[in-house]
Each structure stands twice: as structure tokens, then as C-alpha cells.
Design a protein around this motif. Structure first.
Motif, PDB file in Angstrom:
ATOM      1  N   GLU A   6      -1.960 -44.908 -40.889  1.00  0.00           N
ATOM      2  CA  GLU A   6      -0.552 -44.715 -41.185  1.00  0.00           C
ATOM      3  C   GLU A   6       0.209 -44.345 -39.920  1.00  0.00           C
ATOM      4  O   GLU A   6      -0.342 -43.728 -39.010  1.00  0.00           O
ATOM      5  CB  GLU A   6      -0.367 -43.604 -42.222  1.00  0.00           C
ATOM      6  CG  GLU A   6      -1.090 -43.859 -43.535  1.00  0.00           C
ATOM      7  CD  GLU A   6      -1.058 -42.661 -44.459  1.00  0.00           C
ATOM      8  OE1 GLU A   6      -1.259 -42.837 -45.665  1.00  0.00           O
ATOM      9  OE2 GLU A   6      -0.824 -41.536 -43.962  1.00  0.00           O
ATOM     10  N   GLY A   9       5.905 -41.432 -39.481  1.00  0.00           N
ATOM     11  CA  GLY A   9       6.455 -40.163 -39.920  1.00  0.00           C
ATOM     12  C   GLY A   9       7.081 -39.398 -38.775  1.00  0.00           C
ATOM     13  O   GLY A   9       6.921 -39.745 -37.606  1.00  0.00           O
ATOM     14  N   TRP A  36       2.656 -46.150 -51.882  1.00  0.00           N
ATOM     15  CA  TRP A  36       2.896 -44.905 -51.168  1.00  0.00           C
ATOM     16  C   TRP A  36       3.045 -43.763 -52.159  1.00  0.00           C
ATOM     17  O   TRP A  36       3.782 -43.886 -53.150  1.00  0.00           O
ATOM     18  CB  TRP A  36       4.161 -44.983 -50.308  1.00  0.00           C
ATOM     19  CG  TRP A  36       4.041 -45.892 -49.137  1.00  0.00           C
ATOM     20  CD1 TRP A  36       4.398 -47.199 -49.057  1.00  0.00           C
ATOM     21  CD2 TRP A  36       3.515 -45.548 -47.844  1.00  0.00           C
ATOM     22  NE1 TRP A  36       4.142 -47.700 -47.808  1.00  0.00           N
ATOM     23  CE2 TRP A  36       3.594 -46.708 -47.046  1.00  0.00           C
ATOM     24  CE3 TRP A  36       2.997 -44.383 -47.299  1.00  0.00           C
ATOM     25  CZ2 TRP A  36       3.165 -46.725 -45.720  1.00  0.00           C
ATOM     26  CZ3 TRP A  36       2.565 -44.396 -45.982  1.00  0.00           C
ATOM     27  CH2 TRP A  36       2.654 -45.559 -45.208  1.00  0.00           C
ATOM     28  N   TYR A  37       2.345 -42.687 -51.908  1.00  0.00           N
ATOM     29  CA  TYR A  37       2.475 -41.449 -52.645  1.00  0.00           C
ATOM     30  C   TYR A  37       2.998 -40.378 -51.697  1.00  0.00           C
ATOM     31  O   TYR A  37       2.916 -40.519 -50.479  1.00  0.00           O
ATOM     32  CB  TYR A  37       1.133 -41.001 -53.219  1.00  0.00           C
ATOM     33  CG  TYR A  37       0.618 -41.840 -54.367  1.00  0.00           C
ATOM     34  CD1 TYR A  37       0.612 -41.335 -55.667  1.00  0.00           C
ATOM     35  CD2 TYR A  37       0.120 -43.116 -54.164  1.00  0.00           C
ATOM     36  CE1 TYR A  37       0.128 -42.092 -56.725  1.00  0.00           C
ATOM     37  CE2 TYR A  37      -0.356 -43.885 -55.209  1.00  0.00           C
ATOM     38  CZ  TYR A  37      -0.352 -43.362 -56.488  1.00  0.00           C
ATOM     39  OH  TYR A  37      -0.834 -44.115 -57.534  1.00  0.00           O
ATOM     40  N   ARG A  38       3.524 -39.320 -52.268  1.00  0.00           N
ATOM     41  CA  ARG A  38       3.947 -38.204 -51.436  1.00  0.00           C
ATOM     42  C   ARG A  38       3.660 -36.890 -52.146  1.00  0.00           C
ATOM     43  O   ARG A  38       3.609 -36.829 -53.370  1.00  0.00           O
ATOM     44  CB  ARG A  38       5.432 -38.295 -51.076  1.00  0.00           C
ATOM     45  CG  ARG A  38       6.403 -38.084 -52.237  1.00  0.00           C
ATOM     46  CD  ARG A  38       7.836 -38.296 -51.779  1.00  0.00           C
ATOM     47  NE  ARG A  38       8.798 -38.076 -52.851  1.00  0.00           N
ATOM     48  CZ  ARG A  38      10.101 -38.314 -52.738  1.00  0.00           C
ATOM     49  NH1 ARG A  38      10.594 -38.778 -51.597  1.00  0.00           N
ATOM     50  NH2 ARG A  38      10.903 -38.088 -53.764  1.00  0.00           N
ATOM     51  N   ARG A  45       1.134 -34.427 -56.198  1.00  0.00           N
ATOM     52  CA  ARG A  45       1.324 -35.721 -55.573  1.00  0.00           C
ATOM     53  C   ARG A  45       1.945 -36.696 -56.574  1.00  0.00           C
ATOM     54  O   ARG A  45       1.548 -36.737 -57.744  1.00  0.00           O
ATOM     55  CB  ARG A  45      -0.012 -36.255 -55.065  1.00  0.00           C
ATOM     56  CG  ARG A  45       0.091 -37.529 -54.254  1.00  0.00           C
ATOM     57  CD  ARG A  45      -1.254 -37.909 -53.637  1.00  0.00           C
ATOM     58  NE  ARG A  45      -1.765 -36.870 -52.755  1.00  0.00           N
ATOM     59  CZ  ARG A  45      -2.853 -36.997 -52.013  1.00  0.00           C
ATOM     60  NH1 ARG A  45      -3.544 -38.128 -52.033  1.00  0.00           N
ATOM     61  NH2 ARG A  45      -3.256 -35.995 -51.241  1.00  0.00           N
ATOM     62  N   VAL A  48       5.534 -42.890 -55.088  1.00  0.00           N
ATOM     63  CA  VAL A  48       6.853 -43.204 -54.559  1.00  0.00           C
ATOM     64  C   VAL A  48       7.193 -44.664 -54.820  1.00  0.00           C
ATOM     65  O   VAL A  48       8.270 -44.985 -55.328  1.00  0.00           O
ATOM     66  CB  VAL A  48       6.939 -42.901 -53.051  1.00  0.00           C
ATOM     67  CG1 VAL A  48       8.313 -43.284 -52.505  1.00  0.00           C
ATOM     68  CG2 VAL A  48       6.651 -41.432 -52.789  1.00  0.00           C
ATOM     69  N   ASP A  89      13.239 -35.310 -49.783  1.00  0.00           N
ATOM     70  CA  ASP A  89      12.239 -36.320 -49.465  1.00  0.00           C
ATOM     71  C   ASP A  89      11.143 -35.777 -48.555  1.00  0.00           C
ATOM     72  O   ASP A  89      10.157 -36.471 -48.298  1.00  0.00           O
ATOM     73  CB  ASP A  89      12.889 -37.535 -48.792  1.00  0.00           C
ATOM     74  CG  ASP A  89      13.834 -38.276 -49.720  1.00  0.00           C
ATOM     75  OD1 ASP A  89      13.504 -38.441 -50.905  1.00  0.00           O
ATOM     76  OD2 ASP A  89      14.916 -38.690 -49.245  1.00  0.00           O
ATOM     77  N   TYR A  93       3.331 -38.139 -46.785  1.00  0.00           N
ATOM     78  CA  TYR A  93       3.274 -39.438 -47.440  1.00  0.00           C
ATOM     79  C   TYR A  93       1.905 -40.071 -47.213  1.00  0.00           C
ATOM     80  O   TYR A  93       1.419 -40.144 -46.086  1.00  0.00           O
ATOM     81  CB  TYR A  93       4.375 -40.353 -46.902  1.00  0.00           C
ATOM     82  CG  TYR A  93       5.749 -40.003 -47.422  1.00  0.00           C
ATOM     83  CD1 TYR A  93       6.398 -40.815 -48.355  1.00  0.00           C
ATOM     84  CD2 TYR A  93       6.392 -38.847 -46.992  1.00  0.00           C
ATOM     85  CE1 TYR A  93       7.646 -40.485 -48.844  1.00  0.00           C
ATOM     86  CE2 TYR A  93       7.646 -38.507 -47.485  1.00  0.00           C
ATOM     87  CZ  TYR A  93       8.265 -39.326 -48.405  1.00  0.00           C
ATOM     88  OH  TYR A  93       9.518 -38.995 -48.896  1.00  0.00           O
ATOM     89  N   TYR A  94       1.307 -40.540 -48.305  1.00  0.00           N
ATOM     90  CA  TYR A  94      -0.033 -41.105 -48.269  1.00  0.00           C
ATOM     91  C   TYR A  94      -0.009 -42.568 -48.682  1.00  0.00           C
ATOM     92  O   TYR A  94       0.565 -42.918 -49.715  1.00  0.00           O
ATOM     93  CB  TYR A  94      -0.974 -40.353 -49.209  1.00  0.00           C
ATOM     94  CG  TYR A  94      -1.177 -38.897 -48.867  1.00  0.00           C
ATOM     95  CD1 TYR A  94      -2.202 -38.500 -48.015  1.00  0.00           C
ATOM     96  CD2 TYR A  94      -0.350 -37.921 -49.405  1.00  0.00           C
ATOM     97  CE1 TYR A  94      -2.399 -37.168 -47.712  1.00  0.00           C
ATOM     98  CE2 TYR A  94      -0.537 -36.582 -49.102  1.00  0.00           C
ATOM     99  CZ  TYR A  94      -1.557 -36.209 -48.257  1.00  0.00           C
ATOM    100  OH  TYR A  94      -1.751 -34.876 -47.962  1.00  0.00           O
ATOM    101  N   CYS A  95      -0.664 -43.392 -47.902  1.00  0.00           N
ATOM    102  CA  CYS A  95      -0.847 -44.792 -48.241  1.00  0.00           C
ATOM    103  C   CYS A  95      -2.033 -44.939 -49.194  1.00  0.00           C
ATOM    104  O   CYS A  95      -3.049 -44.258 -49.043  1.00  0.00           O
ATOM    105  CB  CYS A  95      -1.083 -45.599 -46.964  1.00  0.00           C
ATOM    106  SG  CYS A  95      -1.447 -47.348 -47.225  1.00  0.00           S
TER     107      CYS A  95
END
Length: 124
Positions: A6, A9, A36-38, A45, A48, A89, A93-95
Motif C-alpha cells: 500500500e 497515505g 479498502w477498509y478503514r 474496521r 469503505v 476520514d 486504511y487497509y487494502c
């Protein structure tokens, strides 16, 4: 094995934009869904945005109209364009990737991969 890297950011002021990237590499046969999660401090979690291999997208209500998810199938990469960023926001953030990879013997198997996370901070 499949690796996810990733990038994108950082610290940004409210109203500005960022673009996150997540590139998958390894013994990939097919990638079905990318998303994408956040996770914000003290919160669970949440999803997104996601995009299927056919290009269908799904967004959380909180980001509709501001975020856009896209993918480059040739590069096994998913992007998240984030516009009009708000302090809420702020999160890691996780892929996330679902697909099929190749293992010893030339067989395939389904897999789920997660990036290590990239921090997005929206603040003045």
C-alpha cells in the motif's frame, strides 16, 4: 504467496485529496474482488469501498460522492481516490483482496490478502 503493498497515505488538510494505491504481487492466478477498509482509533474496521473483476463498485454511505475506487487489472492494482477529505476520514486504511493463487504442483486455491495499512490523517 501473495503480497500487498500500500502507498499514498499521509497528513492532509480538510478539503484536500489523497489517492491510495495497493499493488498485489506473487503467484496470482485471478483477482476477484479488491477493496479498502478503514479503522479509526477506538472504532471497528469498516468497509469503505470495493470493486469486482467486472467493475461493479460499492461504497459506504459516508464516502459516496467523495471517494472513487478503481482498478488496473494489468497491474493488479487497486486505487482509492479520496476527495473533499474530512477529519472523520482519519483512519488506518487497509487494502483487501480476494482471488486465486498458484501453489506447488501447479494447483490453484482461493485466498484473501490484507495490506499492512496506511495512515490517513485529515487535520488542520
Amino acid at each position: 504467496q501473495v503480497q500487498l503493498v500500500e502507498s499514498g497515505g499521509g497528513l492532509v488538510q480538510p478539503g484536500r485529496s489523497l489517492r491510495l494505491s495497493c499493488a498485489a504481487s506473487g503467484s496470482i492466478f485471478t483477482i476477484y474482488t479488491m477493496g479498502w477498509y478503514r479503522q479509526a482509533p477506538g472504532k471497528q474496521r469498516e468497509l469503505v469501498a470495493s470493486i469486482t473483476s467486472g467493475g461493479s463498485t460499492n461504497y459506504a454511505d459516508s464516502v459516496k460522492g467523495r471517494f472513487t475506487i478503481s482498478r488496473d487489472n494489468a497491474e493488479n492494482t487497486v486505487y482509492l481516490q479520496m476527495n473533499s477529505l474530512k477529519p472523520e476520514d482519519t483512519a488506518v486504511y487497509y487494502c483487501n483482496v480476494h482471488g486465486s493463487d498458484l501453489v506447488a504442483g501447479g494447483t490453484s486455491r482461493n485466498f484473501e490478502g490484507w495490506g499492512e495499512g496506511t495512515l490517513v490523517t485529515v487535520s488542520s
